[in-house]
Design a protein around this motif. Structure first.
Motif, PDB file in Angstrom:
ATOM      1  N   TYR A 186       5.565  -1.964   5.095  1.00 39.06           N
ATOM      2  CA  TYR A 186       6.064  -1.730   3.738  1.00 39.06           C
ATOM      3  C   TYR A 186       7.146  -2.747   3.357  1.00 39.06           C
ATOM      4  CZ  TYR A 186       8.528   0.776  -0.042  1.00 39.06           C
ATOM      5  OH  TYR A 186       9.131   1.114  -1.219  1.00 39.06           O
TER       6      TYR A 186
ATOM      7  N   GLU B  72       7.268  -5.607   0.391  1.00 36.13           N
ATOM      8  CA  GLU B  72       8.331  -5.570  -0.609  1.00 36.13           C
ATOM      9  C   GLU B  72       9.089  -6.894  -0.667  1.00 36.13           C
ATOM     10  OE1 GLU B  72       9.728  -2.694  -2.718  1.00 36.13           O
ATOM     11  OE2 GLU B  72       7.546  -2.611  -2.548  1.00 36.13           O
TER      12      GLU B  72
ATOM     13  N   LYS C 148      16.119   6.949   4.478  1.00 36.09           N
ATOM     14  CA  LYS C 148      15.150   7.864   3.863  1.00 36.09           C
ATOM     15  C   LYS C 148      14.200   8.427   4.931  1.00 36.09           C
ATOM     16  CE  LYS C 148      16.618   7.251  -0.352  1.00 36.09           C
ATOM     17  NZ  LYS C 148      17.379   8.338  -1.026  1.00 36.09           N
TER      18      LYS C 148
ATOM     19  N   ASN D 270       1.100   8.299   3.570  1.00 37.89           N
ATOM     20  CA  ASN D 270       1.009   8.491   2.122  1.00 37.89           C
ATOM     21  C   ASN D 270       2.044   9.496   1.633  1.00 37.89           C
ATOM     22  OD1 ASN D 270      -1.074   6.687   1.831  1.00 37.89           O
ATOM     23  ND2 ASN D 270      -2.684   8.237   1.940  1.00 37.89           N
TER      24      ASN D 270
ATOM     25  N   GLU E  82       5.314   7.678   1.559  1.00 40.75           N
ATOM     26  CA  GLU E  82       5.354   6.727   0.439  1.00 40.75           C
ATOM     27  C   GLU E  82       5.639   7.457  -0.868  1.00 40.75           C
ATOM     28  OE1 GLU E  82       2.935   2.763  -0.996  1.00 40.75           O
ATOM     29  OE2 GLU E  82       1.824   4.371   0.007  1.00 40.75           O
ATOM     30  N   GLN E  83       5.028   8.627  -1.043  1.00 38.64           N
ATOM     31  CA  GLN E  83       5.295   9.428  -2.234  1.00 38.64           C
ATOM     32  C   GLN E  83       6.750   9.900  -2.242  1.00 38.64           C
ATOM     33  OE1 GLN E  83       3.295   9.952  -4.820  1.00 38.64           O
ATOM     34  NE2 GLN E  83       4.907  11.134  -5.828  1.00 38.64           N
TER      35      GLN E  83
ATOM     36  N   LEU F 268       9.267   8.297  -0.958  1.00 41.15           N
ATOM     37  CA  LEU F 268      10.082   7.146  -1.338  1.00 41.15           C
ATOM     38  C   LEU F 268      10.080   6.941  -2.848  1.00 41.15           C
ATOM     39  CD1 LEU F 268       9.234   4.467   1.374  1.00 41.15           C
ATOM     40  CD2 LEU F 268      11.311   5.835   1.179  1.00 41.15           C
ATOM     41  N   LYS F 269       8.923   7.062  -3.455  1.00 43.12           N
ATOM     42  CA  LYS F 269       8.832   6.863  -4.905  1.00 43.12           C
ATOM     43  C   LYS F 269       9.680   7.893  -5.661  1.00 43.12           C
ATOM     44  CE  LYS F 269       4.181   4.859  -4.838  1.00 43.12           C
ATOM     45  NZ  LYS F 269       2.758   5.062  -5.184  1.00 43.12           N
ATOM     46  N   GLU F 270       9.758   9.095  -5.135  1.00 43.13           N
ATOM     47  CA  GLU F 270      10.496  10.157  -5.805  1.00 43.13           C
ATOM     48  C   GLU F 270      11.997  10.067  -5.534  1.00 43.13           C
ATOM     49  OE1 GLU F 270       8.749  13.695  -4.309  1.00 43.13           O
ATOM     50  OE2 GLU F 270       6.850  13.423  -5.394  1.00 43.13           O
ATOM     51  N   ASN F 271      12.387   9.353  -4.491  1.00 43.08           N
ATOM     52  CA  ASN F 271      13.798   9.384  -4.076  1.00 43.08           C
ATOM     53  C   ASN F 271      14.499   8.036  -4.115  1.00 43.08           C
ATOM     54  OD1 ASN F 271      14.440  12.257  -2.862  1.00 43.08           O
ATOM     55  ND2 ASN F 271      12.334  11.769  -2.316  1.00 43.08           N
ATOM     56  N   ILE F 272      13.837   6.979  -4.550  1.00 37.50           N
ATOM     57  CA  ILE F 272      14.490   5.674  -4.702  1.00 37.50           C
ATOM     58  C   ILE F 272      14.787   5.449  -6.184  1.00 37.50           C
ATOM     59  CG2 ILE F 272      14.211   3.193  -4.476  1.00 37.50           C
ATOM     60  CD1 ILE F 272      12.601   3.618  -2.014  1.00 37.50           C
TER      61      ILE F 272
END
Length: 326
Positions: A266, A270, A293, A316, A319-320, A322-326
């Motif tokens: 990841y 990035e 995280k 997965n 990853e979800q 991370l999207k909700e918490n970054i």
């Protein structure tokens, strides 16, 4: 079977290693040690009798973890797993169990267990096993008390303790390779759980004295002469609880290994696709944040605040997260 288990506990820089070195010199008949001459009046009877009767085996967690400690202490789940593995294998060894613990699979399991078996190989029915570590939670010490109860052998806990200011000063005088960070020392002091039922040696003012050694040898002798009693309560229910704990810890470890591989991939993507990561410091800060995280994610799973089934893709799910918490 052995005669007794002795835990030497205490925060860093409270002279645990110094005590172990003194005991090793005493029990191995070193004639060069002036301390034996000066203390002879205080513990001659105990010391001379024990030299003839008992074999002292010393086990240090620092030695077991040498060269692997940074990986092992990186997260608390990992750290607890290794200690659980060691305690279980010590119990198997003392009780002469043939079976090996197959549920815990860790990166350095084989190396650490080889070191452990090498340390234990000379144990016999008159042996006294002295184990040195911080053991700052009472639950860490309780596990070895259970082993002594199951084996019906002696058990004692000896705490070396001092004022935190003195401990920090001693730590700074150590060789740089052996220093512990001040943050770690302060953290252990804040968590340390002393028990008045155990022998507490305060090393603040005078360090280790002849009187301290006299007390320690007397406590060891008392433990050898008064084996722990088997408790029926700790058999089936405790075994089931331990098996469940081992299985849960192992699941967390396996998830953690998958997440580490995912994070490595990841981060590469990035850094490759985002211009702001051309600055090295930005890369470092972002990687630290992602790994934080990961720790939070593992804790949420551990406490069942994130639920998943075996068929679910943990990468997965993370990853979800991370999207909700970054």
């Amino acid at each position: 079977m052995i005669k007794c288990i002795i835990l030497i506990c205490g925060p860093p820089a409270c002279l645990k290693s110094t005590l172990i070195q003194i005991l090793q010199l005493l029990f191995n008949h070193y004639q060069i040690l002036n301390l034996e001459f000066f203390c002879i009046k205080k513990f001659d009877e105990i010391f001379n009798r024990k030299k003839q009767e008992n074999i002292y085996n010393f086990l240090s967690f620092d030695d077991l973890f040498f060269n692997y400690e940074n990986d092992i202490i990186e997260n608390e789940s990992n750290w607890k797993l290794y200690r659980l593995l060691i305690a279980n294998e010590i119990e198997n060894y003392i009780l002469s169990r043939i079976e090996k613990n197959s549920l815990i699979n860790l990166k350095y399991s084989s190396q650490i267990l080889n070191r452990l078996y090498e340390s234990l190989k000379n144990l016999h029915h008159n042996s006294i096993l002295i184990i040195e570590d911080n053991f700052y939670y009472s639950s860490m010490r309780h596990r070895y008390h259970q082993i002594a109860q199951r084996a019906e052998i002696g058990f004692a806990i000896i705490h070396l303790y001092s004022n935190i200011i003195i401990a920090l000063e001693r730590n700074q005088k150590r060789h740089i390779s052996k220093r512990v960070s001040n943050i770690s020392i302060e953290n252990i002091y804040s968590k340390y759980d002393l028990s008045n039922d155990d022998l507490i040696i305060n090393t603040t003012n005078q360090g280790l004295t002849c009187e301290h050694l006299h007390q320690i040898l007397q406590r060891i002798e008392q433990a050898c002469n008064k084996p722990e009693q088997q408790l029926n309560l700790i058999d089936n229910n405790e075994q089931r609880r331990l098996a469940t704990e081992i299985n849960q810890q192992n699941i967390i470890y396996q998830i953690d290994q998958k997440l580490r591989k995912f994070i490595s991939k990841y981060l590469k993507e990035e850094f490759l696709n985002n211009e702001k990561f051309q600055i090295i410091n930005e890369k470092k800060l972002y990687a630290e944040m992602i790994n934080n995280k990961r720790q939070i994610f593992l804790e949420l799973i551990k406490h069942k605040l994130i639920l998943f089934n075996n068929n679910e893709d943990i990468e997965n799910l993370f990853e979800q997260f991370l999207k909700e918490n970054i």
